[in-house]
Design a protein around this motif. Sequence first.
Motif, PDB file in Angstrom:
ATOM      1  N   GLN A 163       0.801  -1.226   0.000  1.00  0.00           N
ATOM      2  CA  GLN A 163       0.000   0.000   0.000  1.00  0.00           C
ATOM      3  C   GLN A 163       0.838   1.282   0.000  1.00  0.00           C
ATOM      4  OE1 GLN A 163      -3.378   1.605   2.688  1.00  0.00           O
ATOM      5  NE2 GLN A 163      -3.742  -0.556   2.269  1.00  0.00           N
ATOM      6  N   SER A 164       1.997   1.261   0.647  1.00  0.00           N
ATOM      7  CA  SER A 164       2.820   2.476   0.657  1.00  0.00           C
ATOM      8  C   SER A 164       3.363   2.758  -0.743  1.00  0.00           C
ATOM      9  CB  SER A 164       3.962   2.351   1.667  1.00  0.00           C
ATOM     10  OG  SER A 164       4.775   1.259   1.320  1.00  0.00           O
ATOM     11  N   VAL A 224      -7.658   1.253  -5.939  1.00  0.00           N
ATOM     12  CA  VAL A 224      -8.125   1.613  -4.602  1.00  0.00           C
ATOM     13  C   VAL A 224      -9.640   1.401  -4.500  1.00  0.00           C
ATOM     14  CG1 VAL A 224      -8.252   3.405  -2.843  1.00  0.00           C
ATOM     15  CG2 VAL A 224      -6.261   3.285  -4.330  1.00  0.00           C
ATOM     16  N   ILE A 261     -11.961  -1.046  -1.878  1.00  0.00           N
ATOM     17  CA  ILE A 261     -13.038  -0.556  -1.009  1.00  0.00           C
ATOM     18  C   ILE A 261     -14.360  -1.269  -1.297  1.00  0.00           C
ATOM     19  CG2 ILE A 261     -14.446   1.473  -0.474  1.00  0.00           C
ATOM     20  CD1 ILE A 261     -12.026   3.210  -1.074  1.00  0.00           C
ATOM     21  N   PRO A 290     -17.724  -0.633   6.475  1.00  0.00           N
ATOM     22  CA  PRO A 290     -16.819   0.444   6.889  1.00  0.00           C
ATOM     23  C   PRO A 290     -15.638  -0.056   7.718  1.00  0.00           C
ATOM     24  CG  PRO A 290     -19.081   1.134   7.150  1.00  0.00           C
ATOM     25  CD  PRO A 290     -19.123  -0.312   6.761  1.00  0.00           C
ATOM     26  N   GLU A 333     -14.250  -3.000   7.621  1.00  0.00           N
ATOM     27  CA  GLU A 333     -13.334  -3.711   6.717  1.00  0.00           C
ATOM     28  C   GLU A 333     -12.516  -2.721   5.887  1.00  0.00           C
ATOM     29  OE1 GLU A 333     -15.837  -7.841   5.806  1.00  0.00           O
ATOM     30  OE2 GLU A 333     -16.269  -6.016   4.682  1.00  0.00           O
ATOM     31  N   ILE A 334     -13.163  -1.642   5.444  1.00  0.00           N
ATOM     32  CA  ILE A 334     -12.439  -0.640   4.651  1.00  0.00           C
ATOM     33  C   ILE A 334     -11.358   0.008   5.510  1.00  0.00           C
ATOM     34  CG2 ILE A 334     -12.618   1.528   3.358  1.00  0.00           C
ATOM     35  CD1 ILE A 334     -15.533   0.781   2.736  1.00  0.00           C
ATOM     36  N   ARG A 335     -11.714   0.343   6.737  1.00  0.00           N
ATOM     37  CA  ARG A 335     -10.726   0.948   7.639  1.00  0.00           C
ATOM     38  C   ARG A 335      -9.520   0.028   7.805  1.00  0.00           C
ATOM     39  NH1 ARG A 335     -12.054   5.409  11.363  1.00  0.00           N
ATOM     40  NH2 ARG A 335     -10.211   4.671  12.440  1.00  0.00           N
ATOM     41  N   LEU A 350      -7.488  -0.118   4.436  1.00  0.00           N
ATOM     42  CA  LEU A 350      -6.718   1.075   4.096  1.00  0.00           C
ATOM     43  C   LEU A 350      -5.762   1.483   5.214  1.00  0.00           C
ATOM     44  CD1 LEU A 350      -9.340   3.297   2.223  1.00  0.00           C
ATOM     45  CD2 LEU A 350      -7.871   1.481   1.347  1.00  0.00           C
ATOM     46  N   GLY A 351      -5.695   0.672   6.260  1.00  0.00           N
ATOM     47  CA  GLY A 351      -4.714   0.914   7.301  1.00  0.00           C
ATOM     48  C   GLY A 351      -5.015   2.106   8.194  1.00  0.00           C
ATOM     49  N   PHE A 352      -6.310   2.397   8.410  1.00  0.00           N
ATOM     50  CA  PHE A 352      -6.653   3.424   9.406  1.00  0.00           C
ATOM     51  C   PHE A 352      -6.212   2.914  10.779  1.00  0.00           C
ATOM     52  CE2 PHE A 352      -9.417   4.800   6.091  1.00  0.00           C
ATOM     53  CZ  PHE A 352      -9.892   6.065   6.393  1.00  0.00           C
ATOM     54  N   PRO A 353      -5.838   3.828  11.682  1.00  0.00           N
ATOM     55  CA  PRO A 353      -5.557   3.365  13.040  1.00  0.00           C
ATOM     56  C   PRO A 353      -6.853   2.885  13.698  1.00  0.00           C
ATOM     57  CG  PRO A 353      -5.363   5.762  12.874  1.00  0.00           C
ATOM     58  CD  PRO A 353      -5.634   5.261  11.502  1.00  0.00           C
ATOM     59  N   ARG A 383      -3.886  11.721  17.094  1.00  0.00           N
ATOM     60  CA  ARG A 383      -4.460  10.852  16.073  1.00  0.00           C
ATOM     61  C   ARG A 383      -4.012  11.275  14.684  1.00  0.00           C
ATOM     62  NH1 ARG A 383      -6.503   7.590  15.124  1.00  0.00           N
ATOM     63  NH2 ARG A 383      -8.627   7.923  14.458  1.00  0.00           N
ATOM     64  N   GLU A 400       0.733   6.059   9.584  1.00  0.00           N
ATOM     65  CA  GLU A 400       0.301   4.709   9.245  1.00  0.00           C
ATOM     66  C   GLU A 400      -0.668   4.634   8.071  1.00  0.00           C
ATOM     67  OE1 GLU A 400      -1.409   3.088  12.732  1.00  0.00           O
ATOM     68  OE2 GLU A 400       0.198   3.821  14.013  1.00  0.00           O
ATOM     69  N   ASP A 401      -1.406   5.707   7.866  1.00  0.00           N
ATOM     70  CA  ASP A 401      -2.570   5.580   7.012  1.00  0.00           C
ATOM     71  C   ASP A 401      -2.290   6.170   5.632  1.00  0.00           C
ATOM     72  OD1 ASP A 401      -5.825   7.143   7.174  1.00  0.00           O
ATOM     73  OD2 ASP A 401      -5.018   5.630   5.863  1.00  0.00           O
ATOM     74  N   HIS A 402      -1.750   5.351   4.757  1.00  0.00           N
ATOM     75  CA  HIS A 402      -1.267   5.885   3.488  1.00  0.00           C
ATOM     76  C   HIS A 402      -2.375   6.390   2.570  1.00  0.00           C
ATOM     77  CE1 HIS A 402       2.862   4.984   4.186  1.00  0.00           C
ATOM     78  NE2 HIS A 402       2.535   3.779   4.616  1.00  0.00           N
ATOM     79  N   ILE A 403      -3.337   5.519   2.276  1.00  0.00           N
ATOM     80  CA  ILE A 403      -4.361   5.904   1.303  1.00  0.00           C
ATOM     81  C   ILE A 403      -5.147   7.110   1.819  1.00  0.00           C
ATOM     82  CG2 ILE A 403      -6.456   5.142   0.121  1.00  0.00           C
ATOM     83  CD1 ILE A 403      -3.907   3.835  -0.917  1.00  0.00           C
ATOM     84  N   ILE A 421     -11.535   8.670  -6.525  1.00  0.00           N
ATOM     85  CA  ILE A 421     -11.652   7.245  -6.214  1.00  0.00           C
ATOM     86  C   ILE A 421     -13.091   6.920  -5.796  1.00  0.00           C
ATOM     87  CG2 ILE A 421     -10.970   5.469  -4.533  1.00  0.00           C
ATOM     88  CD1 ILE A 421      -8.159   6.897  -4.545  1.00  0.00           C
ATOM     89  N   LEU A 459     -16.831   4.315  -7.253  1.00  0.00           N
ATOM     90  CA  LEU A 459     -17.488   3.252  -6.488  1.00  0.00           C
ATOM     91  C   LEU A 459     -18.971   3.161  -6.822  1.00  0.00           C
ATOM     92  CD1 LEU A 459     -15.917   4.018  -3.012  1.00  0.00           C
ATOM     93  CD2 LEU A 459     -15.507   1.976  -4.378  1.00  0.00           C
ATOM     94  N   LEU A 488     -16.313   6.365   7.363  1.00  0.00           N
ATOM     95  CA  LEU A 488     -14.931   6.002   7.689  1.00  0.00           C
ATOM     96  C   LEU A 488     -14.279   6.949   8.691  1.00  0.00           C
ATOM     97  CD1 LEU A 488     -13.676   4.953   4.159  1.00  0.00           C
ATOM     98  CD2 LEU A 488     -14.274   3.474   6.077  1.00  0.00           C
TER      99      LEU A 488
END
Lengths: 174, 314
Positions: free
Chosen positions: A107-108, A133, A137, A142, A144-146, A149-152, B11, B18-21, B32, B36, B47
Amino acid sequence: MAAPESGDGNNGAARMVTLISSDNTRFEVEAAAASLSQTLQLTILDGGGGGGDGIPLPNVDSATLSKVLEYCIKHAPAAANGGAPNATAVDRAELERFDNEFVNIDQSVLYSLIMAAHNLEIEGLQSLVAKKVADMIKGKSPMEIRRTLGFPDPTPEEQAEMNAHMLEYGWAYE
Amino acid sequence: MAATIARDKRRRLEEEEEDHISRLPDAILGEIISLLPTIDGASTQILSSRWRPLWRSAPLNLDLHDRPLTRKRIPFCDISVILSHAGPGRRFAIPKHYLERNENPMAILDILLQSPALDNLQELEFHCGYDELQLLPASLPRFSSTLRVASIGGCIFPLDANGISALHMPLLKQLSLSNVSILESSLYALLDGCPVLESLLLMQYIGCTRIRIASGTLRSIGVVISAPNLYILGQLPVDNPRIEFGTTTFQGSHVINSITAVNHVKVLALTHINLSLDVVIDIMKCLPRLENLYIKMAKKCNEKIYVKVPQLTL
């Protein structure tokens, strides 16, 4: 400075240009491939990037630029044919296979690629990465998307807010 | 309050690491999201606060055809997301299976259509189901000045032609009516109110027995008569239709009367049980400009096939 050649070097050796990444790595590439970038196209048409000059790209690092150029080199012949109306079904299938594999990345790397595609305005690459991307999605909840996409992890407050929205928007809990 | 700000700051730092996208610029994220399917796009609002306004800032394209019914999502309830969209609306399409399950489908549709998210709607498609025809939604006229494409199904048009003439649709180019009940006079009033209509499709049950259409703009039609620019003649939804092109008259698939040739029709589809070669040739003689001819042999019942075509080769 090299004089612009006619026919993009189809007669004899192809004209080459040099691109310089943000970490000062030099990439020599066919002008036709680099011209897939709208940003670079005018400079290259003006004869830039030839000889010892090189075109500096302060926003693109060498790892990303090498990946971008891999895409451009693969797609340049089809683009030269005016969007590939002459391409055979086999050629098109091969490009599609290449594209699918090309975005099957960390992803990076994908992030850097998206930014580079927009900075350099490479239309085909822009839609390819955006679609990637979107596919990541699509069809997911929601949460699963988080995760995808690597949300904290959400704080308890955020979680409560999300739950309220999910209820409002009709999501059932997983 | 101070604690909240400190937490938000922490945060934000975490997100940057951490959160690239999610770090992508709004414009790219919006692009993007616009790729969808509707409900997935709307769901991205949940989100985070950063993502919340993105979907709402793009024109609403709500097409529920692409939304699969899964056990994860409660059917219909999530359509309320459109009420939170700021508009303007571009397209709203709600297929039959959404509305027909409800006790009062038209009440629900009417509430949705009144949503500000659909202001200036250009394309509208809905079907209320086959079981019980519903009176046309009262809120429909609010889109009459912006609609370009309309597909209406499972509806009763008001019996009073004056009610229809309120539907003046100066931009409407495509109109499709499926399983509707409409008086002949009301249909004419409706068509009179669509001065630039190019395509008209009448499918399944249409509540009138005879239709005469005079139009200078129609290019494609599903039930015909005097339309000078007509070039596609679709399948007719009635048995043994009588069709007149100027001085040429067809009854069913038989040519009753032909003084001058019908020059505009280029595409013809025939679906008939008793189609013979002579009949096809007769029809073709009247249509000298015909470019495409489609013939489908229909079965009358499962056991026997009533098709009389002695080695038809074209």
